[in-house]
Scaffold this motif. Structure first.
Motif, mmCIF file in Angstrom:
data_model
loop_
_atom_site.group_PDB
_atom_site.id
_atom_site.type_symbol
_atom_site.label_atom_id
_atom_site.label_comp_id
_atom_site.label_asym_id
_atom_site.label_seq_id
_atom_site.Cartn_x
_atom_site.Cartn_y
_atom_site.Cartn_z
ATOM 1 N N ALA A 50 28.699 -5.644 37.668
ATOM 2 C CA ALA A 50 28.707 -4.768 36.501
ATOM 3 C C ALA A 50 27.316 -4.527 35.920
ATOM 4 O O ALA A 50 27.125 -3.622 35.112
ATOM 5 N N GLY A 51 26.350 -5.353 36.296
ATOM 6 C CA GLY A 51 24.996 -5.195 35.778
ATOM 7 C C GLY A 51 24.721 -5.962 34.509
ATOM 8 O O GLY A 51 23.764 -5.663 33.799
ATOM 9 N N THR A 52 25.541 -6.991 34.231
ATOM 10 C CA THR A 52 25.390 -7.746 32.987
ATOM 11 C C THR A 52 25.077 -9.223 33.237
ATOM 12 O O THR A 52 25.285 -10.057 32.359
ATOM 13 N N LEU A 53 24.576 -9.541 34.418
ATOM 14 C CA LEU A 53 24.308 -10.934 34.753
ATOM 15 C C LEU A 53 23.216 -11.512 33.851
ATOM 16 O O LEU A 53 22.164 -10.903 33.654
ATOM 17 N N SER A 54 23.477 -12.698 33.316
ATOM 18 C CA SER A 54 22.508 -13.373 32.454
ATOM 19 C C SER A 54 21.256 -13.737 33.239
ATOM 20 O O SER A 54 21.319 -14.085 34.421
ATOM 21 N N GLY A 61 20.703 -9.591 47.079
ATOM 22 C CA GLY A 61 21.719 -8.793 47.749
ATOM 23 C C GLY A 61 21.955 -7.489 47.016
ATOM 24 O O GLY A 61 21.519 -7.311 45.872
ATOM 25 N N LYS A 62 22.642 -6.580 47.677
ATOM 26 C CA LYS A 62 22.852 -5.248 47.128
ATOM 27 C C LYS A 62 24.308 -5.021 46.719
ATOM 28 O O LYS A 62 25.231 -5.527 47.333
ATOM 29 N N VAL A 63 24.466 -4.200 45.668
ATOM 30 C CA VAL A 63 25.770 -3.674 45.279
ATOM 31 C C VAL A 63 25.689 -2.162 45.443
ATOM 32 O O VAL A 63 24.835 -1.508 44.828
ATOM 33 N N CYS A 64 26.573 -1.603 46.266
ATOM 34 C CA CYS A 64 26.538 -0.169 46.532
ATOM 35 C C CYS A 64 27.911 0.456 46.304
ATOM 36 O O CYS A 64 28.939 -0.189 46.518
ATOM 37 N N LEU A 65 27.901 1.696 45.867
ATOM 38 C CA LEU A 65 29.105 2.527 45.831
ATOM 39 C C LEU A 65 28.878 3.622 46.859
ATOM 40 O O LEU A 65 28.091 4.540 46.638
ATOM 41 N N ILE A 70 23.481 0.697 43.577
ATOM 42 C CA ILE A 70 23.522 0.613 42.114
ATOM 43 C C ILE A 70 22.993 -0.716 41.599
ATOM 44 O O ILE A 70 23.090 -1.000 40.402
ATOM 45 N N THR A 71 22.419 -1.524 42.489
ATOM 46 C CA THR A 71 22.018 -2.885 42.126
ATOM 47 C C THR A 71 21.129 -2.942 40.885
ATOM 48 O O THR A 71 21.270 -3.844 40.048
ATOM 49 N N ASP A 72 20.204 -2.004 40.769
ATOM 50 C CA ASP A 72 19.238 -2.055 39.670
ATOM 51 C C ASP A 72 19.534 -1.049 38.556
ATOM 52 O O ASP A 72 18.727 -0.888 37.640
ATOM 53 N N LEU A 73 20.686 -0.390 38.622
ATOM 54 C CA LEU A 73 21.034 0.558 37.567
ATOM 55 C C LEU A 73 21.524 -0.177 36.320
ATOM 56 O O LEU A 73 22.146 -1.240 36.421
ATOM 57 N N PRO A 74 21.296 0.379 35.130
ATOM 58 C CA PRO A 74 21.863 -0.223 33.918
ATOM 59 C C PRO A 74 23.384 -0.095 33.951
ATOM 60 O O PRO A 74 23.935 0.802 34.611
ATOM 61 N N PRO A 75 24.090 -0.980 33.249
ATOM 62 C CA PRO A 75 25.551 -0.981 33.300
ATOM 63 C C PRO A 75 26.194 0.376 33.022
ATOM 64 O O PRO A 75 27.153 0.767 33.696
ATOM 65 N N ALA A 76 25.676 1.111 32.039
ATOM 66 C CA ALA A 76 26.284 2.381 31.640
ATOM 67 C C ALA A 76 26.213 3.436 32.733
ATOM 68 O O ALA A 76 26.992 4.398 32.720
ATOM 69 N N LYS A 77 25.305 3.284 33.671
ATOM 70 C CA LYS A 77 25.143 4.281 34.727
ATOM 71 C C LYS A 77 25.851 3.901 36.023
ATOM 72 O O LYS A 77 25.815 4.649 37.005
#
Length: 216
Positions: A50-54, A61-65, A70-77
């Motif tokens: 979700a992009g909210t990791l403390s 590693g990567k998160v992709c859609l 989207i790994t480095d995108l802010p949560p809202a995006k």
């Protein structure tokens, strides 16, 4: 076209101690269930996606859609919806205003009102737009929370023990509703739970996080 949620070699640790190691592609309309006892990193994994990791955690590693990283995108995006154990409806807003909060900006007031009324009809709560959330039953609150999230037009869905606060019969009802909507909207779903029945109802792949395999 719907996209897969891709967790590519995701590794999460805290103070050098490994917590999560996962590499998985979640196809549109399917569910990946992550199970394990408290403290092994299930909700931490969702926070990373979700992009909210403390900042207390280290992650790689990567998160992709689909093809989008989207790994480095802010949560809202990220366009990722999440449901928690608690419904988290805003107590100072009406049911309709809660749903309006999920709508993306734009459109006339009449059009937005029509979308809210249509959404309420879709979850069998016609005429509830002006109701105080405090007057709703647990099942009604869960349905409003789900619809508010879906109105934001997410591209993937995260479930963080989303059904654990419901009684047995209501749990089955809301669980079926969530999984049915995800399939109909072709949303990839990442669910963390400690309940085997949740995993069986999801019908998808299961990853188990245990203390014993953290060093693997």
């Amino acid at each position: 076209m719907a996209d897969s949620l891709i967790l590519h070699n995701v590794r999460i640790s805290r103070r050098g101690a490994p917590l999560v190691s996962i590499d998985h592609t979640i196809a549109p309309g399917t569910v990946l269930t992550v199970m394990g006892p408290s403290g092994v990193g299930k909700s931490t994994l969702l926070s990373y996606v979700a992009g909210t990791l403390s900042p207390d955690f280290e992650a790689s590693g990567k998160v992709c859609l689909g093809a989008t990283d989207i790994t480095d995108l802010p949560p809202a995006k990220r366009r990722i919806g999440i449901l928690f154990q608690d419904d988290l409806l805003f107590p100072h807003l009406s049911v309709g205003a809660n749903l309006a909060f999920g709508l993306r900006p734009g459109g006339t007031r009449a059009h937005r009102r029509q979308r809210i009324e249509s959404a309420l009809s879709d979850i069998e709560l016609e005429g509830y737009a002006d109701r105080d959330p405090a007057t709703l039953s647990g099942g009604q609150k869960a349905r409003v929370a789900l619809m508010r999230m879906l109105l934001s037009e997410p591209r993937a869905l995260l479930l963080d023990e989303a059904f654990s606060g419901l009684d047995v019969s209501l749990r089955r009802q809301i669980r079926a509703l969530v999984f049915d909507r995800a399939r109909r909207m072709h949303l990839p779903v990442l669910m963390v739970t400690h309940d085997q029945e949740d995993a069986e109802a999801a019908g998808g792949a299961v990853e188990r996080l245990t203390v014993a395999n953290l060093s693997a």
